[in-house]
Design an enzyme around this catalytic site. Sequence first.
Site, PDB file in Angstrom:
ATOM      1  N   LYS A 188       0.870  -1.192   0.000  1.00  0.00           N
ATOM      2  CA  LYS A 188       0.000   0.000   0.000  1.00  0.00           C
ATOM      3  C   LYS A 188       0.902   1.236   0.000  1.00  0.00           C
ATOM      4  CE  LYS A 188      -2.466   3.334   1.691  1.00  0.00           C
ATOM      5  NZ  LYS A 188      -2.131   4.586   1.034  1.00  0.00           N
ATOM      6  N   GLU A 263       8.135   1.122  11.861  1.00  0.00           N
ATOM      7  CA  GLU A 263       9.215   2.120  11.771  1.00  0.00           C
ATOM      8  C   GLU A 263       8.529   3.467  11.836  1.00  0.00           C
ATOM      9  OE1 GLU A 263      12.290   1.361  11.692  1.00  0.00           O
ATOM     10  OE2 GLU A 263      12.428  -0.650  10.866  1.00  0.00           O
ATOM     11  N   CYS A 297      12.671  10.450   8.433  1.00  0.00           N
ATOM     12  CA  CYS A 297      12.374  10.017   9.811  1.00  0.00           C
ATOM     13  C   CYS A 297      13.583  10.194  10.708  1.00  0.00           C
ATOM     14  CB  CYS A 297      11.868   8.590   9.814  1.00  0.00           C
ATOM     15  SG  CYS A 297      12.943   7.492   8.911  1.00  0.00           S
ATOM     16  N   GLU A 398       8.030  16.134  16.330  1.00  0.00           N
ATOM     17  CA  GLU A 398       8.563  15.903  14.992  1.00  0.00           C
ATOM     18  C   GLU A 398       7.883  16.880  14.029  1.00  0.00           C
ATOM     19  OE1 GLU A 398       7.472  12.262  12.824  1.00  0.00           O
ATOM     20  OE2 GLU A 398       9.599  12.094  12.351  1.00  0.00           O
TER      21      GLU A 398
HETATM   22  P1  NAP Z   1       1.230   8.294   7.929  1.00  0.00           P
HETATM   23  O1  NAP Z   1       0.110   9.211   7.844  1.00  0.00           O
HETATM   24  O2  NAP Z   1       1.426   7.520   9.164  1.00  0.00           O
HETATM   25  O3  NAP Z   1       1.097   7.345   6.649  1.00  0.00           O
HETATM   26  C1  NAP Z   1       1.957   6.272   6.392  1.00  0.00           C
HETATM   27  C2  NAP Z   1       1.213   5.250   5.563  1.00  0.00           C
HETATM   28  O4  NAP Z   1       0.130   4.717   6.330  1.00  0.00           O
HETATM   29  C3  NAP Z   1       0.585   5.802   4.291  1.00  0.00           C
HETATM   30  O5  NAP Z   1       0.625   4.813   3.290  1.00  0.00           O
HETATM   31  C4  NAP Z   1      -0.841   6.055   4.731  1.00  0.00           C
HETATM   32  O6  NAP Z   1      -1.750   6.078   3.647  1.00  0.00           O
HETATM   33  C5  NAP Z   1      -1.093   4.874   5.625  1.00  0.00           C
HETATM   34  N1  NAP Z   1      -2.162   5.070   6.612  1.00  0.00           N
HETATM   35  C6  NAP Z   1      -2.746   6.227   7.007  1.00  0.00           C
HETATM   36  N2  NAP Z   1      -3.695   5.978   7.923  1.00  0.00           N
HETATM   37  C7  NAP Z   1      -3.713   4.643   8.115  1.00  0.00           C
HETATM   38  C8  NAP Z   1      -4.475   3.774   8.943  1.00  0.00           C
HETATM   39  N3  NAP Z   1      -5.414   4.230   9.765  1.00  0.00           N
HETATM   40  N4  NAP Z   1      -4.234   2.443   8.882  1.00  0.00           N
HETATM   41  C9  NAP Z   1      -3.280   1.946   8.080  1.00  0.00           C
HETATM   42  N5  NAP Z   1      -2.537   2.731   7.258  1.00  0.00           N
HETATM   43  C10 NAP Z   1      -2.743   4.059   7.287  1.00  0.00           C
HETATM   44  O7  NAP Z   1       2.629   8.989   7.734  1.00  0.00           O
HETATM   45  P2  NAP Z   1       3.058   9.946   6.558  1.00  0.00           P
HETATM   46  O8  NAP Z   1       2.479  11.264   6.881  1.00  0.00           O
HETATM   47  O9  NAP Z   1       2.774   9.317   5.258  1.00  0.00           O
HETATM   48  O10 NAP Z   1       4.642   9.937   6.750  1.00  0.00           O
HETATM   49  C11 NAP Z   1       5.293  10.756   7.655  1.00  0.00           C
HETATM   50  C12 NAP Z   1       5.651  10.023   8.939  1.00  0.00           C
HETATM   51  O11 NAP Z   1       6.329   8.797   8.690  1.00  0.00           O
HETATM   52  C13 NAP Z   1       6.577  10.796   9.813  1.00  0.00           C
HETATM   53  O12 NAP Z   1       6.067  10.834  11.115  1.00  0.00           O
HETATM   54  C14 NAP Z   1       7.899  10.029   9.788  1.00  0.00           C
HETATM   55  O13 NAP Z   1       8.691  10.130  10.911  1.00  0.00           O
HETATM   56  C15 NAP Z   1       7.457   8.658   9.548  1.00  0.00           C
HETATM   57  N6  NAP Z   1       8.500   7.901   8.837  1.00  0.00           N
HETATM   58  C16 NAP Z   1       9.219   6.980   9.526  1.00  0.00           C
HETATM   59  C17 NAP Z   1      10.217   6.262   8.902  1.00  0.00           C
HETATM   60  C18 NAP Z   1      11.012   5.219   9.620  1.00  0.00           C
HETATM   61  O14 NAP Z   1      11.696   4.447   8.989  1.00  0.00           O
HETATM   62  N7  NAP Z   1      10.964   5.153  10.920  1.00  0.00           N
HETATM   63  C19 NAP Z   1      10.473   6.472   7.555  1.00  0.00           C
HETATM   64  C20 NAP Z   1       9.732   7.426   6.877  1.00  0.00           C
HETATM   65  C21 NAP Z   1       8.731   8.137   7.548  1.00  0.00           C
HETATM   66  P3  NAP Z   1      -2.251   7.502   3.045  1.00  0.00           P
HETATM   67  O15 NAP Z   1      -1.029   8.202   2.594  1.00  0.00           O
HETATM   68  O16 NAP Z   1      -3.135   7.084   1.922  1.00  0.00           O
HETATM   69  O17 NAP Z   1      -2.945   8.195   4.166  1.00  0.00           O
END
Ligand code: NAP
Length: 495
Positions: A188, A263, A297, A398
Site C-alpha cells: 500500500k 518504523e 524520519c 517531529e
Molecule cells: P502516515 O500518515 O502515518 O502514513 C503512512 C502510511 O500509512 C501511508 O501509506 C498512509 O496512507 C497509511 N495510513 C494512514 N492511515 C492509516 C491507517 N489508519 N491504517 C493503516 N494505514 C494508514 O505517515 P506519513 O504522513 O505518510 O509519513 C510521515 C511520517 O512517517 C513521519 O512521522 C515520519 O517520521 C514517519 N516515517 C518513519 C520512517 C522510519 O523508517 N521510521 C520512515 C519514513 C517516515 P495515506 O497516505 O493514503 O494516508
Amino acid sequence: MATVAMRSEVSQFLEGKKGLLIGGQWVDAASGETYETLNPATGEILTRVASAGVEDVDRAVKAARAAFNGPWRKITPAERGKLLWRLADLMEQRADELTELETVDGGKVRRIAGIEVAIAIDHFRYYAGWPTKIEGNTVPVSAPGILNYTLREPVGVCGLIVPWNFPIVMASWKLAPALAAGCTMILKPAGPTPLTALRVGELALEAGFPPGVINIITGPGARVGSALVRHPDVDKIAFTGSTEVGKQIARESVDNVKRISLELGGKSPNIVFPDADLEGAVRGAFNAIFYNQGQVCTAGSRLFAARSIAEELTERLADRARKTTLGNGLDPKVQMGPVVSETQMQTVLGYIESGVREGAKPVSGGKRATGNGLDAGYFVEPTVFSGVVDEMTIAREEIFGPVVVVLPFESLEEVAERANNSPYGLAAGIWTSDISKAHKLASLLKAGTVWINCYNVFDAASPFGGYKQSGYGREHGHAALELYTEVKSVWTKYD
Ligand code: NAP
Ligand code: MG
C-alpha cells in the site's frame, strides 16, 4: 496532465491507465473510483490512480493467499533469488525513468531521487542473495534419544504500508526481504506518491514473479491500510509512517494477534563537540536536516552544539540555508524541492509560528518560499532556529520539514541526558575528533542508529529501526528476515 518537460517513457506511463495490481492483473477499483496525484513543485496534476476500497483489499488478500499456498511455495530458494535479481536488473535498466517519476510525484531533486532509486535497486540485490541462506539450527536439547531442529518458514501474507517521503526506497525495504523470505504481499503506497510503486509492480510482472505474489493497492490509508490491518487472513503488517498511525495499527492488530513491525517517527539529536572538524559538521548538520526538505524520519532536527561553538555553527548553517536554491527538482540548478503537499506545508509553517510565539528566533528562513516560480508549489524556506530551549514545541515534536533547532550544551553527560529526553529513539549523530568521547556517548544514547562524523548513511546489510516510540523491529540485513519468518521447532524421538 503535466506540462513540465519529461522523458517520453514517463509521459507515456502518466498517460496510461493505472489500476490496482491484484493476482497478476491490473484492475479497476470495484467502485470505479480514482484519485489524482500531483507534482508538489508545481501543483500540477500528474495523473489519476485507482482508489481502492475494502472489497479490493479482500480480493488482493485472497490472491496473495492463493499464491502463497500455490505457485510461490513450489519455487525454490535459488529461483526466488534469481527473480529478485532480475527485478533489480529491470529497475536498473529503467533507472532514469523511475528517477524522474520519483522526482515529480514527491517533489524531489532529480539527483537525490537518482540516489534513492539506486538504493532501492541495491536492496533487491542484497536480498537476492538471502533465500538460499535462511537456515534453521540443530539444537543440543538435553533429552536423550531426541533430534531437535528448527526451520525458518515464511510468515505468510504480508501487508506492507509505506510513507510518501521515500516511496521507492520504503517499498524496496519491505518488498525485498518479504520476497526473500518466501512471503506473498499487498503493498500500500502512500496517497501522495503512488507512481514508482506501480511502475515497480509492472517490472515485477515482467521479471516473472507469479501472479498474486506482489499485489499493489492504492487508495486512502484510513480505508485501505486499515482494512489490511484488520483483515483476518493477513498474517503480518510491516508499517513505516507516523507514530500516531503506528499506535493505531498496534491496537487494530491485537484481535488477530497479527505480527507487526513498525518504523515510526523521530526527533533525532545531532551533537557537535568543539573538537569536531567544524566545516564537516556544518555540512553534516545541513544534510542531516535539509536532505529531502527535512522529510526524513532520521532528520537531525535537534542540533546540540557545544556552547563555545554554537554561535559560529548556527551562523554557518544558516548561511548555507540562505544560499540554497529552491525549485522544481527537474531543473539541474535546484538544490531543494517543495514539501510533499499543501497540508504538510501548513503543518510545517504552523510549527515555525509556534517557535516564534514561544520566543525562538529564525536565523534563516522562517516562512513559505515564494516568487521565482515557486508560488504554485509548496515550498518552505530552510529554517534554522536559535534561542531555543528543550521545552519548546519545536524542540520536542517531529516537524517533518526543513526546520532545525540549535540547542547549546556544556558537557557530555548533560547532552546525553537531554538527547535521550524524548519519546523517540530513532537515530543520533555525534561530531568529534575524540574517539573515546564518541564511543562513550554512543553507548549512552537511546537510539537505534548512531552516526559518528557522518549522518544518514544506510546500507542494506546494517540493521535499522527505533528505540521507544520510534517503533519495533529492525529492517535491513539478517534482522529483517526475522520480521518475515516464523521459527518452527521439530522434535524426533529416534531411540
Ligand atoms: P502516515 O500518515 O502515518 O502514513 C503512512 C502510511 O500509512 C501511508 O501509506 C498512509 O496512507 C497509511 N495510513 C494512514 N492511515 C492509516 C491507517 N489508519 N491504517 C493503516 N494505514 C494508514 O505517515 P506519513 O504522513 O505518510 O509519513 C510521515 C511520517 O512517517 C513521519 O512521522 C515520519 O517520521 C514517519 N516515517 C518513519 C520512517 C522510519 O523508517 N521510521 C520512515 C519514513 C517516515 P495515506 O497516505 O493514503 O494516508
Ligand atoms: Mg504526487
